[in-house]
Design a protein around this motif. Structure first.
Motif, PDB file in Angstrom:
ATOM      1  N   GLU A  96     -31.881  46.888  16.661  1.00  0.00           N
ATOM      2  CA  GLU A  96     -31.830  47.921  17.705  1.00  0.00           C
ATOM      3  C   GLU A  96     -32.739  49.084  17.329  1.00  0.00           C
ATOM      4  O   GLU A  96     -33.099  49.254  16.170  1.00  0.00           O
ATOM      5  CB  GLU A  96     -30.401  48.380  17.974  1.00  0.00           C
ATOM      6  N   ASP A 155     -21.846  45.864  14.662  1.00  0.00           N
ATOM      7  CA  ASP A 155     -22.790  46.940  14.990  1.00  0.00           C
ATOM      8  C   ASP A 155     -23.155  47.743  13.732  1.00  0.00           C
ATOM      9  O   ASP A 155     -22.387  47.770  12.779  1.00  0.00           O
ATOM     10  CB  ASP A 155     -22.102  47.871  16.012  1.00  0.00           C
ATOM     11  N   ASP A 156     -24.300  48.385  13.775  1.00  0.00           N
ATOM     12  CA  ASP A 156     -24.743  49.293  12.705  1.00  0.00           C
ATOM     13  C   ASP A 156     -24.668  48.614  11.344  1.00  0.00           C
ATOM     14  O   ASP A 156     -24.323  49.254  10.338  1.00  0.00           O
ATOM     15  CB  ASP A 156     -23.881  50.577  12.690  1.00  0.00           C
TER      16      ASP A 156
HETATM   17 CA    CA Z   1     -25.614  50.570  16.760  1.00  0.00          CA
END
Ligand code: CA
Ligand code: C2E
Ligand code: CA
Length: 563
Positions: free
Chosen positions: A521, A464-465
């Motif tokens: 995202e 993530d990220d």
């Molecule tokens: Ca994220």
């Protein structure tokens, strides 16, 4: 509690040292050929004695052997080079011939001095015993009060002395200061602990230079947190820029930030005042424009708010105030976007405060460990829902869940997740785990091992990220990862006016190199979607397609769209 623990630890140290002190015969080095025989005669019963003809041979031996006491003629101590070469923790008894020499010896750093001739055995022994014991107790006190790395007070004693200052000077206008280094753990990870320690020592030294003159109390809490208790000043900005100005010349270039709590009225405990200075210090974490923050009313209100959330957490969980929302992810490799999966995101529908953003409560619950309970709840609810949708729509859809750094430290994590799979009879591949890239910054190997275990069970790992952490390509290659999730900030950056999609291109290239798909995202409009599709991004998630929605609404997505 914390104080009691530290006191007990101190007692144990004292007891252990006491045993050691009483057990063994003390070692005494003597450099005094003229009085060698008589000293030997006086001390032979109670001590182990070592005689040296000159200072040089003693120093050579002293490098490998620690003596408890050095007895020497004052003439030896007169040599400056010799004094500098001595171990700092050794007691010294100097022998002189008159009162002037007796005083001179003390100036040279002797613990005690005696005028020749030597006294009778009992008196001499008692004197020597006292000198050695004073030195040893002094050392024990030093070890319990000071941080051995920096020589500053450790936090326990720092707080006790700060309280003493308050007792003696109740009306003085004091400030609690906390200095912290931005991303210090990265310095340790990148350059090794030795370099990290060097930086900490350097900062301690600089703080002493800056604050000692105003009689401030200086301590180290843990790791890279430094505490200063001093009279109120107005020029902290100047002080901090001086400290950082010095650090900027270091090859590692650490940067300090400063949190300040004014101590007016002194109604809170000293620990609470410093906790608040830490909160202020956290506000300016990674803020490159402003590195100083004062604890203010706004922060006080936030603290009260956070306290309330923590107190109400258990009831909220039991009363179903935490709800899991699902944000769809679409596969854009084909002609039309196809619903591929979703991300489970928690919401707190508070009975009187309304909806509280996870941005507020997740970091709070991470800081006190409550996140373990909350995440377990979200994972279980998600697994239950996957089953539920399958029953209703005949389709099994993977839903990814967020795993916090704190979860990864729990040795029961794998077991708990497996129990959830068993309870709802679903396969691990239906519950991908979103793990933020920055968790790998600390304890890299421990985290990698834990994530590998999860991957072995069969959970797909989504990083993530991605792009916000500090991983190098060689580290990324060793991390277990099945999907790269490009952080939203890159999408924002790329599609601003005059923005540049270069970073997104790089992440997609890295994913290709690792042979894993990419998810973008935070996709908010058609322009972003088409550009990402053109660049070869595989999956998208964002408000353009749907906000996170409740289980019923997401059910209609499953019902109406192709999977
Ligand atoms: Ca994220
Ligand atoms: P995240 O994992 O990066 O989640 C994505 C966040 O971006 C979500 O915010 C989501 O609602 C938001 N988002 C999605 N699409 C868009 C968009 O197009 N534009 C904008 N501006 N935002 C979009 P949310 O739900 O507020 O969650 C914030 C963070 O809280 C999450 O970031 C995650 O780190 C954490 N979080 C949320 N739920 C959980 C959970 O159950 N467990 C744990 N450990 N963390 C969670
Ligand atoms: Ca996430």
């Amino acid at each position: 509690m914390r104080i009691r623990k530290a006191k007990n630890r101190m007692k144990t140290i004292m007891n252990r040292k006491e045993e050691i002190l009483n057990d063994r015969k003390r070692k005494i080095a003597i450099i005094d050929p003229a009085n060698e025989e008589i000293i030997s005669e006086l001390l032979k019963n109670s001590y182990e004695t070592f005689f040296f003809h000159d200072a040089e041979t003693f120093l050579e031996q002293n490098r490998i052997e620690a003596f408890d006491l050095l007895i020497c003629d004052i003439a030896v101590l007169r040599k400056e080079g010799f004094r500098h070469a001595l171990r700092k923790d050794m007691a010294i008894l100097a022998l002189g011939r008159n009162r002037e020499e007796e005083a001179e010896a003390l100036e040279y750093g002797a613990s005690e001095s005696l005028i020749l001739p030597l006294p009778r055995r009992e008196v001499f022994e008692r004197k020597i015993d006292r000198i050695i014991r004073l030195e040893e107790y002094g050392r024990i006190i030093w070890e319990t009060e000071y941080d051995p790395l920096t020589g500053l007070y450790n936090s326990l004693y720092f707080f006790r002395y700060a309280e003493k200052i308050d007792q003696f000077y109740p009306d003085s206008d004091m400030d609690a200061l906390v200095f912290d280094i931005d991303r210090f753990h990265l310095i340790n990870e990148r350059y090794g602990r030795k370099e990290g320690d060097r930086i900490l020592k350097k900062i301690a030294k600089d703080l002493k230079i800056v604050f000692d003159s105003c009689g401030a109390l200086i301590g180290r809490k843990e790791s890279d947190t430094f505490l200063v208790y001093c009279r109120h000043q107005e020029n902290y900005r100047k002080i901090l820029s001086e400290l950082n100005g010095d650090l900027v010349r270091d090859r590692i270039k650490p940067v300090l930030r400063l949190g300040i709590k004014r101590c007016i009225g002194k109604t809170e405990t000293i620990e609470d005042r410093f906790d608040r200075a830490i909160q202020a210090c956290d506000i300016v974490k990674d803020n490159y424009e402003n590195r100083i923050a004062y604890y203010d009313r706004r922060m006080f209100r936030k603290e009260l708010f956070c306290q309330r959330l923590v107190i109400e957490f258990e009831d909220a969980l039991a009363n179903g105030e935490f709800q899991v929302f699902y944000q769809p992810k679409f596969d854009i490799r084909g002609k039309e976007p196809v619903l591929a999966s979703a991300e489970a995101l928690v919401r707190w529908k508070h009975h009187s405060l309304g909806e509280i953003s996870p941005v507020l409560f997740i970091p709070l619950f991470e800081s006190n460990g409550l996140i373990r309970k909350l995440d377990l709840y979200v994972w279980r609810k998600t697994a239950e829902q996957i089953r539920e949708w399958q029953k209703r729509y005949g389709k099994l859809i993977p839903i990814s869940v967020n795993v916090s750094r704190i979860d990864l430290y729990d040795p029961c994590l794998c077991e708990q997740l497996q129990a959830i799979l068993k309870e709802y009879d679903i396969q691990a591949k239906l519950l991908p785990l979103e793990i933020t890239e920055s968790v790998y910054e600390r304890d890299h190997m421990t985290i990698v091992e834990r994530v590998k275990e999860l991957k072995q069970i069969g959970f797909p790992i989504e990083m993530d990220d991605f792009g916000t952490g500090y991983s190098t390509l060689s580290l990324i290659r060793r991390m277990p990862v099945d999907v790269l999730k490009i952080d939203m900030s890159f999408i924002r950056e790329a599609f601003r006016e005059n923005g540049d999609t270069g970073m997104i291109g790089i992440v997609i290239d890295i994913a290709r190199y690792l042979k894993v798909p990419t998810i973008a995202e935070g996709v908010e409009d058609q322009k972003q979607y088409t550009a990402l599709k053109r660049m070869g991004c595989d999956i998208v998630q964002g408000y353009y397609f749907s906000k996170p929605v409740n289980a019923d609404i997401f059910g209609s997505f499953i019902e109406n769209k192709k999977i």
